[in-house]
Design an enzyme around this catalytic site. Structure first.
Site, mmCIF file in Angstrom:
data_model
loop_
_atom_site.group_PDB
_atom_site.id
_atom_site.type_symbol
_atom_site.label_atom_id
_atom_site.label_comp_id
_atom_site.label_asym_id
_atom_site.label_seq_id
_atom_site.Cartn_x
_atom_site.Cartn_y
_atom_site.Cartn_z
ATOM 1 N N LYS A 46 0.812 -1.221 0.000
ATOM 2 C CA LYS A 46 0.000 0.000 0.000
ATOM 3 C C LYS A 46 0.851 1.279 0.000
ATOM 4 C CE LYS A 46 -3.573 -0.731 -0.546
ATOM 5 N NZ LYS A 46 -4.156 -1.352 -1.779
ATOM 6 N N ARG A 129 5.413 5.250 2.807
ATOM 7 C CA ARG A 129 4.328 6.212 2.925
ATOM 8 C C ARG A 129 4.081 6.410 4.409
ATOM 9 N NH1 ARG A 129 -1.532 4.162 0.635
ATOM 10 N NH2 ARG A 129 -2.661 6.133 0.827
ATOM 11 N N TYR A 238 -2.460 11.291 -10.429
ATOM 12 C CA TYR A 238 -1.829 11.362 -11.739
ATOM 13 C C TYR A 238 -2.048 10.039 -12.474
ATOM 14 C CZ TYR A 238 0.433 15.843 -11.147
ATOM 15 O OH TYR A 238 0.657 17.183 -11.003
ATOM 16 N N ARG A 255 -8.892 3.993 -3.319
ATOM 17 C CA ARG A 255 -10.216 3.812 -2.709
ATOM 18 C C ARG A 255 -10.399 4.820 -1.581
ATOM 19 N NH1 ARG A 255 -8.755 -1.905 -1.899
ATOM 20 N NH2 ARG A 255 -9.694 -3.125 -3.562
HETATM 21 N N1 LIG Z 1 -0.914 7.597 -9.597
HETATM 22 C C1 LIG Z 1 -1.554 6.882 -8.682
HETATM 23 N N2 LIG Z 1 -2.791 6.378 -8.904
HETATM 24 C C2 LIG Z 1 -3.422 5.668 -7.954
HETATM 25 N N3 LIG Z 1 -2.893 5.366 -6.734
HETATM 26 C C3 LIG Z 1 -1.666 5.831 -6.471
HETATM 27 C C4 LIG Z 1 -0.947 6.603 -7.411
HETATM 28 N N4 LIG Z 1 0.240 6.930 -6.865
HETATM 29 C C5 LIG Z 1 0.263 6.389 -5.654
HETATM 30 N N5 LIG Z 1 -0.882 5.740 -5.399
HETATM 31 C C6 LIG Z 1 -1.178 5.081 -4.139
HETATM 32 O O1 LIG Z 1 -0.898 3.705 -4.258
HETATM 33 C C7 LIG Z 1 -1.564 3.097 -3.163
HETATM 34 C C8 LIG Z 1 -1.622 1.604 -3.365
HETATM 35 O O2 LIG Z 1 -0.325 1.120 -3.115
HETATM 36 P P1 LIG Z 1 0.210 -0.240 -3.722
HETATM 37 O O3 LIG Z 1 0.093 -0.205 -5.203
HETATM 38 O O4 LIG Z 1 1.556 -0.460 -3.151
HETATM 39 O O5 LIG Z 1 -0.815 -1.280 -3.136
HETATM 40 S S1 LIG Z 1 -0.603 -2.862 -3.064
HETATM 41 O O6 LIG Z 1 0.215 -3.148 -1.901
HETATM 42 O O7 LIG Z 1 -0.004 -3.305 -4.320
HETATM 43 O O8 LIG Z 1 -1.984 -3.361 -2.881
HETATM 44 C C9 LIG Z 1 -2.918 3.764 -3.150
HETATM 45 O O9 LIG Z 1 -3.387 3.744 -1.833
HETATM 46 P P2 LIG Z 1 -4.919 4.022 -1.479
HETATM 47 O O10 LIG Z 1 -5.182 5.447 -1.867
HETATM 48 O O11 LIG Z 1 -5.020 3.818 -0.032
HETATM 49 O O12 LIG Z 1 -5.718 3.065 -2.302
HETATM 50 C C10 LIG Z 1 -2.634 5.179 -3.680
HETATM 51 O O13 LIG Z 1 -2.679 6.159 -2.696
#
Ligand SMILES: Nc1ncnc2c1ncn2[C@@H]1O[C@H](COP(=O)(O)OS(=O)(=O)O)[C@@H](OP(=O)(O)O)[C@H]1O
Length: 290
Positions: A46, A129, A238, A255
């Site tokens: 995450k 993060r 983005y 989400r």
């Molecule tokens: N460009 C862009 N678009 C969408 N989301 C973005 C982006 N950059 C970073 N993030 C953040 O990535 C978070 C999910 O992290 P991971 O990809 O490491 O999740 S996982 O562990 O693979 O499930 C996800 O966390 P949540 O917002 O809590 O869903 C996003 O905050």
């Protein structure tokens, strides 16, 4: 509740399979083959690992494995051996580096030693993060999965304050936010210079600046530019673009998080602060966390 958590994203085929990389007719076909990775995104779960991988994948010198492989952290996979592992990798050319991401590696007890045994020159990418935000994001995913499977679920407050007001620090999602603890195990096997820490908060707000550091760490030619990123108001993040193709991360990313009690958030910040300080000392930089 925890385990491997292959989650939704691993089941989604990579519909956006770097289409601009397909037409390279000057390279002979025998040069294209599956190779072991030279770089691995080890976590944190995450933290923004998918965004990091997809942004990296825009680079022509990068071949990225689309699904999480879970080779070094899952016994059943590890037993299949390196031959199996390399078969999970994308076809690449010698001018490219192969990258895979499995966020479960970071907190795995065995992954550091195993990766080191495979390749002690491995370049590791760690995206972090704010640990409290990460915890809430982790919980949000667990909640989502439980609801989807019609399983009972509890509010985060119930899970974390089960014994009255004492924090339930044994909750797996809490443990995963203890970055210093996990990083210490990696540093037993890898020098700090082989671990590049990406600021997940900055990657959300200013992806290009973080990605330039990543390009440099991986020894890639500077390639990514402002035209590769555009802010999508609906998504609130983005998204990526290259050669006429546009792509946002799927709906499992970004989400909405449930509202968490302010007092609990304060307690969490206090709890993580010492661990965060240790982590800052280990990586030689600070982050603007709660
Ligand atoms: N460009 C862009 N678009 C969408 N989301 C973005 C982006 N950059 C970073 N993030 C953040 O990535 C978070 C999910 O992290 P991971 O990809 O490491 O999740 S996982 O562990 O693979 O499930 C996800 O966390 P949540 O917002 O809590 O869903 C996003 O905050």
């Amino acid at each position: 509740m925890c385990g491997i958590n292959t989650e939704e994203e691993t089941k989604i085929p990579w519909g956006w399979k770097a289409p601009w990389k397909r037409n390279n007719t000057q390279i002979s076909s025998e040069d294209w083959k599956q190779r072991l990775p030279q770089s691995i995104i080890i976590g944190v779960r995450k933290g923004g690992t998918r965004a990091l991988l997809e942004m990296l994948s825009l680079h022509p010198q990068v071949a990225a494995a689309h699904s999480e492989v879970h080779f070094f952290n899952v016994e059943e996979n590890y037993r299949k051996g390196l031959g199996w592992y390399s078969q999970q990798m994308p076809i690449s050319h010698p001018t490219q580096i192969t990258v895979e991401k499995t966020p479960g590696y970071f907190s795995s007890l065995k992954a550091p030693e195993r990766i080191h045994a495979m390749d002690n020159s491995m370049k590791l990418l760690l995206i972090v993060r704010d640990p409290v935000e990460r915890l809430v994001s982790d919980y949000t995913q667990i909640l989502h999965n439980r609801k989807a499977r019609h399983k009972p679920y509890q509010a985060l407050e119930q899970i974390l304050l089960r014994q009255g007001q004492e924090l339930n620090t044994r909750y797996k999602a809490m443990q995963r936010s203890l970055y210093a603890l996990h990083l210490a195990r990696w540093l037993e096997f890898f020098p700090r210079s082989q671990i590049h820490v990406v600021d997940g908060g900055t990657l959300i707000r200013e992806p290009l600046s973080e990605m330039r550091h990543v390009e440099h760490f991986l020894g890639l030619e500077p390639y990514l530019g402002p035209d590769n990123f555009y802010f999508n108001q609906t998504k609130g993040f983005y998204c990526l673009q290259a050669k006429g193709y546009q792509h946002c991360l799927d709906q499992s990313k970004g989400r909405p998080h449930p509202t968490v009690d302010e007092v609990l958030l304060e307690q969490l910040c206090t709890y993580f602060s010492e661990h965060n300080e240790n982590f800052f000392a280990m990586v030689g930089r600070t982050f603007n966390w709660c």
